[in-house]
Design a protein around this motif. Structure first.
Motif, PDB file in Angstrom:
ATOM      1  N   ALA A 146       9.258   9.998  -6.113  1.00  0.00           N
ATOM      2  CA  ALA A 146       8.083   9.159  -5.894  1.00  0.00           C
ATOM      3  C   ALA A 146       8.228   7.828  -6.615  1.00  0.00           C
ATOM      4  O   ALA A 146       7.883   6.766  -6.068  1.00  0.00           O
ATOM      5  N   VAL A 147       8.745   7.857  -7.842  1.00  0.00           N
ATOM      6  CA  VAL A 147       8.959   6.620  -8.591  1.00  0.00           C
ATOM      7  C   VAL A 147       9.911   5.696  -7.837  1.00  0.00           C
ATOM      8  O   VAL A 147       9.668   4.485  -7.725  1.00  0.00           O
ATOM      9  N   SER A 148      10.980   6.252  -7.304  1.00  0.00           N
ATOM     10  CA  SER A 148      11.985   5.420  -6.621  1.00  0.00           C
ATOM     11  C   SER A 148      11.431   4.761  -5.363  1.00  0.00           C
ATOM     12  O   SER A 148      11.945   3.725  -4.920  1.00  0.00           O
ATOM     13  N   ASN A 149      10.387   5.355  -4.786  1.00  0.00           N
ATOM     14  CA  ASN A 149       9.759   4.779  -3.586  1.00  0.00           C
ATOM     15  C   ASN A 149       8.511   3.955  -3.924  1.00  0.00           C
ATOM     16  O   ASN A 149       7.887   3.390  -3.022  1.00  0.00           O
ATOM     17  N   LEU A 200       1.070   6.562  -6.917  1.00  0.00           N
ATOM     18  CA  LEU A 200      -0.002   7.507  -7.244  1.00  0.00           C
ATOM     19  C   LEU A 200       0.496   8.943  -7.161  1.00  0.00           C
ATOM     20  O   LEU A 200       0.086   9.797  -7.955  1.00  0.00           O
ATOM     21  N   LYS A 201       1.383   9.216  -6.207  1.00  0.00           N
ATOM     22  CA  LYS A 201       1.994  10.548  -6.155  1.00  0.00           C
ATOM     23  C   LYS A 201       2.675  10.862  -7.488  1.00  0.00           C
ATOM     24  O   LYS A 201       2.526  11.957  -8.051  1.00  0.00           O
ATOM     25  N   ALA A 202       3.434   9.892  -7.996  1.00  0.00           N
ATOM     26  CA  ALA A 202       4.127  10.091  -9.271  1.00  0.00           C
ATOM     27  C   ALA A 202       3.127  10.342 -10.387  1.00  0.00           C
ATOM     28  O   ALA A 202       3.332  11.226 -11.236  1.00  0.00           O
ATOM     29  N   THR A 223      -0.248  -0.100 -12.202  1.00  0.00           N
ATOM     30  CA  THR A 223       0.722  -1.177 -12.376  1.00  0.00           C
ATOM     31  C   THR A 223       2.148  -0.639 -12.341  1.00  0.00           C
ATOM     32  O   THR A 223       2.407   0.553 -12.543  1.00  0.00           O
ATOM     33  N   TYR A 224       3.068  -1.552 -12.126  1.00  0.00           N
ATOM     34  CA  TYR A 224       4.493  -1.237 -12.191  1.00  0.00           C
ATOM     35  C   TYR A 224       4.867  -0.733 -13.582  1.00  0.00           C
ATOM     36  O   TYR A 224       5.670   0.200 -13.719  1.00  0.00           O
ATOM     37  N   TRP A 256       0.838  -1.203   0.000  1.00  0.00           N
ATOM     38  CA  TRP A 256       0.000   0.000   0.000  1.00  0.00           C
ATOM     39  C   TRP A 256       0.875   1.257   0.000  1.00  0.00           C
ATOM     40  O   TRP A 256       0.557   2.260  -0.662  1.00  0.00           O
ATOM     41  N   THR A 257       1.975   1.209   0.735  1.00  0.00           N
ATOM     42  CA  THR A 257       2.880   2.365   0.764  1.00  0.00           C
ATOM     43  C   THR A 257       3.464   2.614  -0.623  1.00  0.00           C
ATOM     44  O   THR A 257       3.541   3.762  -1.094  1.00  0.00           O
ATOM     45  N   LYS A 258       3.866   1.549  -1.306  1.00  0.00           N
ATOM     46  CA  LYS A 258       4.391   1.695  -2.672  1.00  0.00           C
ATOM     47  C   LYS A 258       3.325   2.253  -3.611  1.00  0.00           C
ATOM     48  O   LYS A 258       3.627   3.061  -4.493  1.00  0.00           O
TER      49      LYS A 258
END
Length: 440
Positions: free
Chosen positions: A231-234, A208-210, A310-311, A201-203
């Motif tokens: 954001a992407v890196s996290n 979503l931030k990104a 998705t990733y 969920w954190t990822k």
């Protein structure tokens, strides 16, 4: 991934953005409790959000984007951007949105804030996702006082810019809450997306931030590439982190499957996108459509998932930022994004390698957005990308009732009739009025 179980899904109709005084005479039904456990509200909200995102909206946006073709009845009219009415959106806005999943999520936040931070954080992430989808479809939307039910029948509208600020703040708060100790309770098996996995969920929150920061690509200094890459890196680190809701067999099956079964021939899987895929010998065609172009093997089978995010999408966001910065890592990022999507839909590694090997050595933004357009097949996010970037290049359908491809949907009929603060956009011009983030 948890399978979808309809446990007598309790969409708690305690209020919406478009109800009126007749609700004051509502008599409580003793068989339908007014107080429901958050463990029941969460899966209800997840189903409601999935239906809001995955049912009627993508049928329209996929036709707009020429990912598929309306061939009969109202879907044929949709090819000409006609017969798209206010009433088409009442269920999405009210039943699945303000009076459905959004109300359920607000109840969860109210019940768990300060006592169960992880449960509250998950609910905030989903609320942010709702706000993002609704504002990208309609623009200014009610929020601050929109979920009070009988206490406020006429919620005011927040500007799209305000909503975007709220989304970022809400995701930041959610990430902090998910890092706190469990508290009184935390999501578990009732969570149909991640089964209570807080790390995933954190990822998703970071991913979503990104996504929403990247939507501001036309907004000058408000577009913050460094923050997007952070954001992407996290965010998601593999397709195992994909956020999706997977359906079971009848009667709880995939919404595309239900539509294609009940209205066979209305929408067919051919058109501009498939012509381009054929030219490129794209191995995903057989996952996208059946041999007779009427079925959708990966996206529209009885038990197909509806992807929230998705990733692969996250990698495409990274690739877009890198394309704007002329980063030397762009080609590798684009390759990884395409490979991730091909793996998701079942393309063999050999076929994927052949396709990826033919991608440009020095990709441009147009190359990134073309591939992302394919990877977001049936997802409303693809419409947002096209409106932001103009890629892929599309022409208006012959015989269209508008001079351009629609850029927004009309507000629902119930909102116009019952909310005194309704924002009115007159006539067909409402389809072509650009959102705040769609303007330089």
């Amino acid at each position: 991934m948890k399978k979808l179980l309809f446990i007598g899904m309790c969409t708690v109709l305690l209020g919406s953005a478009c109800t009126k005084e007749w609700l004051q005479d509502y008599t409580a039904d003793p068989a339908r409790p007014l107080e429901v456990s958050v463990k029941v509200l969460l899966p209800s909200a997840q189903v409601s959000y999935t239906m809001a995102q995955g049912d009627a909206l993508p049928r329209l946006t996929s036709i707009f984007l020429q990912q598929m073709t309306g061939a009969d009845r109202q879907s044929l009219a949709h090819n000409r951007y006609a017969q798209i009415g206010e009433a088409d959106f009442d269920v999405i806005w009210a039943d699945n949105g303000y009076a459905g999943g959004m109300k359920d999520l607000q109840l969860i936040i109210d019940a768990t804030q300060g006592t169960s931070p992880r449960y509250c954080g998950v609910a905030r992430i989903m609320m942010a996702q709702y706000l993002g989808m609704f504002t990208d479809i309609w623009g200014d939307i009610p929020y601050g006082n929109a979920l009070k039910g009988a206490d406020d029948y006429n919620p005011t509208y927040a500007s799209q810019q305000q909503i975007y600020t709220t989304i970022e703040e809400m995701l930041t708060t959610a990430i902090a809450e998910l890092a706190q100790p469990v508290g009184a309770m935390a999501p578990g098996s009732e969570d149909l997306i991640y089964g209570g996995n807080v790390a995933k969920w954190t990822k998703l929150a970071w991913s979503l931030k990104a996504r929403y920061l990247n939507h501001l690509s036309k907004k000058g200094s408000l577009y913050r590439p460094a923050d997007i890459l952070t954001a992407v890196s996290n965010g998601m680190s593999s397709s195992a982190d994909n956020a999706k809701l997977t359906f079971l067999a009848a009667p709880n099956n995939n919404p595309w499957y239900q539509f294609n079964t009940q209205r066979a021939g209305y929408i067919l899987q051919y058109g501009t996108m498939y012509d381009r895929m054929t030219t490129k010998n794209d191995p995903r065609i057989s996952a996208f459509r059946s041999a007779d172009s009427t079925e959708m093997p990966y996206y529209g089978s009885e038990t197909s998932p509806v992807n929230w995010m998705t990733y692969a999408e996250l990698l495409f966001i990274k690739a877009e930022v890198e394309s704007r910065q002329s980063a030397g890592t762009l080609a590798a990022t684009l390759d990884a994004a395409v490979e991730a999507h091909m793996s998701d839909v079942g393309v063999s590694s050999a076929a994927a390698a052949t396709y990826v090997g033919a991608l440009p050595a020095s990709p441009a933004l147009s190359d990134v957005m073309y591939e992302k357009h394919l990877a977001l097949f049936t997802h409303v996010e693809a419409w947002t990308d096209w409106r932001r970037t103009g890629f892929p290049t599309l022409s208006v359908y012959p015989g269209a009732q508008l001079t351009e491809i629609p850029r927004r949907m009309p507000y629902p009929q119930g909102e116009r009739l019952y909310n005194d603060n309704f924002i009115n956009l007159e006539g067909n011009n409402s389809f072509l009025t650009r959102h705040w983030w769609d303007q330089p």
